[in-house]
Design a protein around this motif. Structure first.
Motif, PDB file in Angstrom:
ATOM      1  N   PRO A  30       0.674  -1.222  -0.011  1.00  0.00           N
ATOM      2  CA  PRO A  30      -0.080  -0.014  -0.134  1.00  0.00           C
ATOM      3  C   PRO A  30       0.934   1.140   0.023  1.00  0.00           C
ATOM      4  O   PRO A  30       0.430   2.093  -0.742  1.00  0.00           O
ATOM      5  CB  PRO A  30      -0.714  -0.082   1.367  1.00  0.00           C
ATOM      6  CG  PRO A  30      -0.638  -1.603   1.607  1.00  0.00           C
ATOM      7  CD  PRO A  30       0.578  -2.273   1.148  1.00  0.00           C
ATOM      8  N   GLU A  31       2.055   1.196   0.598  1.00  0.00           N
ATOM      9  CA  GLU A  31       2.982   2.295   0.790  1.00  0.00           C
ATOM     10  C   GLU A  31       3.392   2.739  -0.751  1.00  0.00           C
ATOM     11  O   GLU A  31       3.293   3.804  -0.984  1.00  0.00           O
ATOM     12  CB  GLU A  31       4.185   2.161   1.820  1.00  0.00           C
ATOM     13  CG  GLU A  31       3.604   2.127   3.133  1.00  0.00           C
ATOM     14  CD  GLU A  31       2.844   0.985   3.464  1.00  0.00           C
ATOM     15  OE1 GLU A  31       2.894   0.047   2.894  1.00  0.00           O
ATOM     16  OE2 GLU A  31       2.359   0.936   4.786  1.00  0.00           O
ATOM     17  N   ASP A  32       3.855   1.590  -1.296  1.00  0.00           N
ATOM     18  CA  ASP A  32       4.280   1.745  -2.526  1.00  0.00           C
ATOM     19  C   ASP A  32       3.279   2.325  -3.774  1.00  0.00           C
ATOM     20  O   ASP A  32       3.532   3.332  -4.475  1.00  0.00           O
ATOM     21  CB  ASP A  32       4.840   0.598  -3.237  1.00  0.00           C
ATOM     22  CG  ASP A  32       5.911  -0.162  -2.286  1.00  0.00           C
ATOM     23  OD1 ASP A  32       6.652   0.833  -1.944  1.00  0.00           O
ATOM     24  OD2 ASP A  32       6.114  -1.201  -2.754  1.00  0.00           O
ATOM     25  N   GLN A  33       1.980   1.912  -3.429  1.00  0.00           N
ATOM     26  CA  GLN A  33       0.739   2.533  -4.361  1.00  0.00           C
ATOM     27  C   GLN A  33       0.796   3.865  -4.081  1.00  0.00           C
ATOM     28  O   GLN A  33       0.696   4.668  -4.957  1.00  0.00           O
ATOM     29  CB  GLN A  33      -0.393   1.769  -3.935  1.00  0.00           C
ATOM     30  CG  GLN A  33      -1.827   2.431  -4.646  1.00  0.00           C
ATOM     31  CD  GLN A  33      -2.878   1.637  -4.183  1.00  0.00           C
ATOM     32  OE1 GLN A  33      -2.803   0.810  -3.072  1.00  0.00           O
ATOM     33  NE2 GLN A  33      -4.163   2.083  -4.647  1.00  0.00           N
ATOM     34  N   TRP A  34       0.690   4.385  -2.606  1.00  0.00           N
ATOM     35  CA  TRP A  34       0.520   5.721  -2.544  1.00  0.00           C
ATOM     36  C   TRP A  34       1.933   6.492  -2.931  1.00  0.00           C
ATOM     37  O   TRP A  34       1.831   7.843  -3.508  1.00  0.00           O
ATOM     38  CB  TRP A  34       0.190   5.867  -0.921  1.00  0.00           C
ATOM     39  CG  TRP A  34      -1.140   5.640  -0.509  1.00  0.00           C
ATOM     40  CD1 TRP A  34      -1.322   4.376   0.322  1.00  0.00           C
ATOM     41  CD2 TRP A  34      -2.376   5.779  -1.086  1.00  0.00           C
ATOM     42  NE1 TRP A  34      -2.382   4.154   0.647  1.00  0.00           N
ATOM     43  CE2 TRP A  34      -3.152   5.031  -0.286  1.00  0.00           C
ATOM     44  CE3 TRP A  34      -2.851   6.365  -2.009  1.00  0.00           C
ATOM     45  CZ2 TRP A  34      -4.496   4.802  -0.698  1.00  0.00           C
ATOM     46  CZ3 TRP A  34      -4.209   6.695  -2.090  1.00  0.00           C
ATOM     47  CH2 TRP A  34      -4.987   5.748  -1.555  1.00  0.00           C
ATOM     48  N   LYS A  35       3.232   6.100  -2.728  1.00  0.00           N
ATOM     49  CA  LYS A  35       4.207   6.490  -3.259  1.00  0.00           C
ATOM     50  C   LYS A  35       4.193   7.076  -4.713  1.00  0.00           C
ATOM     51  O   LYS A  35       4.492   8.189  -5.194  1.00  0.00           O
ATOM     52  CB  LYS A  35       5.452   5.614  -2.953  1.00  0.00           C
ATOM     53  CG  LYS A  35       6.942   6.143  -3.514  1.00  0.00           C
ATOM     54  CD  LYS A  35       7.035   7.536  -2.769  1.00  0.00           C
ATOM     55  CE  LYS A  35       8.544   8.145  -3.031  1.00  0.00           C
ATOM     56  NZ  LYS A  35       8.999   9.276  -2.568  1.00  0.00           N
ATOM     57  N   CYS A  36       3.759   6.156  -5.631  1.00  0.00           N
ATOM     58  CA  CYS A  36       3.546   6.318  -6.964  1.00  0.00           C
ATOM     59  C   CYS A  36       2.651   7.606  -7.340  1.00  0.00           C
ATOM     60  O   CYS A  36       2.845   8.366  -8.258  1.00  0.00           O
ATOM     61  CB  CYS A  36       3.007   4.992  -7.698  1.00  0.00           C
ATOM     62  SG  CYS A  36       4.164   3.651  -7.599  1.00  0.00           S
ATOM     63  N   LEU A  37       1.336   7.301  -6.416  1.00  0.00           N
ATOM     64  CA  LEU A  37       0.372   8.510  -6.523  1.00  0.00           C
ATOM     65  C   LEU A  37       1.079   9.947  -6.337  1.00  0.00           C
ATOM     66  O   LEU A  37       1.057  11.003  -6.951  1.00  0.00           O
ATOM     67  CB  LEU A  37      -0.743   8.149  -5.864  1.00  0.00           C
ATOM     68  CG  LEU A  37      -1.802   9.244  -5.856  1.00  0.00           C
ATOM     69  CD1 LEU A  37      -2.416   9.501  -7.500  1.00  0.00           C
ATOM     70  CD2 LEU A  37      -3.013   8.437  -4.909  1.00  0.00           C
TER      71      LEU A  37
END
Length: 289
Positions: A30-37
């Motif tokens: 989840p952290e990587d998903q928000w990081k990309c965003l």
């Protein structure tokens, strides 16, 4: 131009397929998903984005968020006087973590959060209404109530207070059948000869300092302690967790048996009133605030 052998070509193709497959099956945290965003609005990779870009991000992806979480994010944007949003604070909210800097920012923007109280929510199921009730009974600030309402998932459930209460009922029913008495069981000469009641003269049997909480003098004694454990202990455990509330409860039970050892060396002790008094004292802080 040198032609590679079929074996070398097959080996190279196999390595390429292996790499592609490994990238396909790797899960995205989840952290990587928000990081990309977040990186889309932070092309300089500075770890910060402006409040204007942050509002654009919320406008584009706000429909994917819980309404309460979106409201808190907007308060976070309004609370930053320097006009920047830190990536770590953003991820803390999205992953239901709370840092000191984020808490401070939200407290500064709490004026906006008070505009729509959690009590005004409609269409909630029974379980969510219970969480809302616990939030208002246990937490003093509206911001903390909304945060708790958003993040609580009944996992783990408030098992400790329920387990203690059920054990007390089972022990009471066992002695009721054994003594054929349901009222004033303590008046039976066999009641205090069991392995559970505490007596100062038997303090060498260390388990009695705590085991006495599972025995009660009668059904009225048991009923009152059960009501307090369920009405006060369960909400406190839902907010603070079994470890903290268990520590408070055990300290209260120990204080009861130790106090009797000091004040009256001839009096036996039964009942969970010591632990119940500790829970009531813990809840007193919320009442005062």
């Amino acid at each position: 131009m040198v032609n590679s052998s079929p074996a070398v070509a097959a080996h190279a193709e196999g390595e390429e397929i292996e790499v592609l497959e490994s990238t396909d099956v790797l899960p995205v945290a989840p952290e990587d998903q928000w990081k990309c965003l977040f990186d889309k609005y932070d092309p300089e990779n500075s770890g910060f984005i402006s409040t204007e870009r942050f509002r654009d991000l919320l406008a584009a992806h706000g429909s994917e968020l819980d309404p309460h979480k979106l409201e808190v994010l907007l308060a976070l944007a309004d609370a930053n006087a320097d006009g920047k949003i830190c990536y770590q604070d953003f991820v803390n909210l999205m992953s239901n973590k709370r840092s000191n800097s984020f808490r401070q920012a939200i407290l500064q923007g709490s004026r906006q959060l008070r505009n729509s109280a959690l009590r005004e929510e409609v269409g909630l199921g029974l379980s969510r209404r219970l969480v809302r009730h616990v939030a208002y009974e246990t937490l003093p600030r509206e911001v903390d109530r909304k945060w708790y309402f958003d993040s609580y998932t009944y996992c783990p459930p408030p098992w400790l207070m329920l387990a203690i209460t059920i054990t007390e009922v089972v022990v009471f029913m066992y002695y009721g059948l054994q003594l054929n008495r349901w009222v004033l069981q303590v008046s039976s000469p066999y009641f205090l000869k069991g392995p559970l009641p505490y007596h100062p003269q038997l303090r060498a049997q260390a388990w009695r300092f705590l085991s006495y909480i599972f025995m009660h003098a009668g059904i009225e004694h048991l009923g009152l302690n059960m009501a307090m454990q369920l009405l006060v202990g369960v909400p406190l455990e839902m907010v603070h967790g079994a470890l903290r509330i268990g520590l408070v409860y055990v300290c209260g039970a120990l204080a009861g048996s130790l106090a009797v050892s000091v004040t009256d060396m001839t009096a036996p002790v039964v009942g969970s009133s010591g632990g119940v008094y500790a829970l009531v004292s813990a809840h007193l802080a919320n009442v005062v605030m």
